[in-house]
Design a protein around this motif. Sequence first.
Motif: not given
Length: 773
Positions: A349-375
């Motif tokens: 899903v992350g390959w999608a253009p910016e703004g079109e991809a989404d991760l949804m689960h209980g700790s998604a915000a944390y996972e996305l923030q952590e993923m952005a540290r070493n994308p």
Amino acid sequence: MTATLPERLLAKGHRSSRAPLSLEQHLFETDQAAVALFGPGRRWARSFCRFFKLGEDLDTFLLNLRLAALFHDIGKANEDFLRAMLAKGFERQTLRHEHISALILHLPSVRGWLSQNPRIDLEAVTAAVLSHHLKAGPPGDDYAWAQPRAHRRSVELFLKHAEIDATFSRIASLAALEGPLPVLPSSSLEFRDQRLSEPWGRALQDGLRATNPYRRKLKKDPTRLGLLLAVKAGLIAADSVASALFREQKRIDAWVSTAMLDPLSPQQLETAIIRPRLRSIHPEAQLKDFQREVARRGPRALLLAACGSGKTLAAWAWAKAQLDSFELGRVLFLYPTRGTATEGYRDYVGWAPEGEADLMHGSAAYELQEMARNPPESIAGKRTYDEAVERLYSLAHWPKRYVSATTDQFLSFLEHRYGGLCMVPVIADSAIVIDEVHSYDDAMFRSLLSFLRHFDGPVLCMTATLPAGRQRQLEECGLEVFPDSSASVELRELRAAETRTRYQIETLTRESEADEIAVDGFRAGERVLFVVNTVNRCQETAERLAAQLRHEVLVYHSRFRLMDRKRAHEATVAAFQQRTKPVLAVTTQVCEMSLDIDADLLITEYAPVTSLVQRFGRANRKGLRGLGKLFVLTPSSPRPYGEEELAEGRSLIAALSGRPISQADLAAALLEHAGERPKVDEYASFVSSGYYARPGDFREIDEFTQTAILDSDLEMVKELSRHHRPLDAFLVPVPRRGVETEDPPSQLPPYLRVASAQQYSPYLGFLSSRGAT
């Protein structure tokens, strides 16, 4: 005596929005939101009617939805609610406002007036209004309809207010109702000896008498059932849009047009996801023959293919093909766990253009923030998380095209979970892939069957293994199994992979034998995976092996703080990806889905047959390194499984031991040795509840753990809470029994517990029976 009418009725007070919101404005804006979402010419109107099997009768659906929107909060015209909106603290109301709204719909004057229009389904409108806060039940329920919830015995009503007259005038115009507006009671609503005063008592009895005959009619009339469900879901969507956009000061029409998206084309999907993913595998990579064959299957399919065969790319190819037949805006990939959903986002899903991809689960915000540290490459340079947008809660996810999520985020609407119900317009507008269906417990599988039976849209279910009974039930719901006997000869690549010998299985009876094999494998430079069935045994085994090797081994299970579990997950995956150093990892059954690894040597305790097959899939995934070495150990205790489940596992292993076996051999043996489970009857409370709605559990409840924070993290967690920041990194599941915990401070969510950091090790996780080492 009638109270003086207030100058203004309120729908929301100072506490919940920037400024008070009048009742008339909120009702009219909810109606406006319904038209913006599902009005004439709107694509979502067509997809909603298709999803709920309403045919082409969009006008009847929209009429009943708009009436529900205009009636849904009319019961807020009472003294209790106005007092609550103006109060600084919590003020308990005598009757819930939606319960009063539904009583108004059962007044003879109102019911007779609405009956002029034969296209109005009075029961559907009333049921949607009564249940839109999911706190409406039959007599005896905690939220029984019109059951008083405060010590006051009367409620002063403001039904003669000009805002109510304006609302009824709008209803008359919308539904083409002739004659004068109905005369509404001017007296208060009172409780006398547990009975409502008249005319409210008769209205309640009329409503209660209607509920059971209505449910019986729904069972015999799928179209009427579809109308009820569509109006229920549509009202919750319209109400949430009107409320959220008022709070954020956004225009309804403009925001909805942005969120609805244009139809997704096959070429867009190819360009956004499939091509980039293939290039990440190899610059010249192409879809395999079997992946193209899957894409040619129909809109309801079940894909059975081995771990590592390329199922996920096949699913994306299938989703692309559906866009030729369905007018859709999105693709949803639904996974059983947060870990698998995160990996689905990272890899696809992350390959999608910016703004079109989404991760949804209980700790998604944390996972996305952590993923952005070493994308990873898929999201490098993209903004993946917008805290300002998240104030829209579930609605923030509507404008996304490609979504990786846990199944709960969407299909929980079947058990009246509010977040899932807010996502129903998105579900109806999507091609849906449901992965790892073998892992569904009875409650989830029951909901899945109901979803497939009662709602229309393209759905692909996937797994490597599935007991015959469950496969039959999915086929009975219209899923076409792939591959089958009619599959194209072009599937030779898939057949070759599934018939290639991959494993040699040996059995072990003593723990010391398993330890020796693991240690020798590590010393020989192999990547070794050791799987046990409980967290305690995982921790004990890791410590024992580390002592023998005088070298730290990897540990991965569910009982870590999320920040430490993430570290353990990433370290384990990275260790198995390289081939130059030996690896020894000890895990629990969390490895069955969340770890995409390829071990040279696998040791596992006996487990249920589907679990064993999934664990075997973590070794020699491609079958290109000769025979992978599998060892199966008798556990010291059957927990957490039953003796019958382990007996089936022993029967499976006995049939396969002593000879080279393939994935096809595993699949055939699973069908033979997986005992026939009792048939799971389809059920979803959303489908079956008629007038009522009470949230249920989408999954079977885990009664063995509770969510806690460590006392050493308490000050940090309180600081995060004060600034409304995610707490996920510090949450840890701890056993309910044998562990002393305390209530959290008042500023933290009440479901949390506080556990002693003396029982926690960042390396081993939470230790239930001893201090950390």
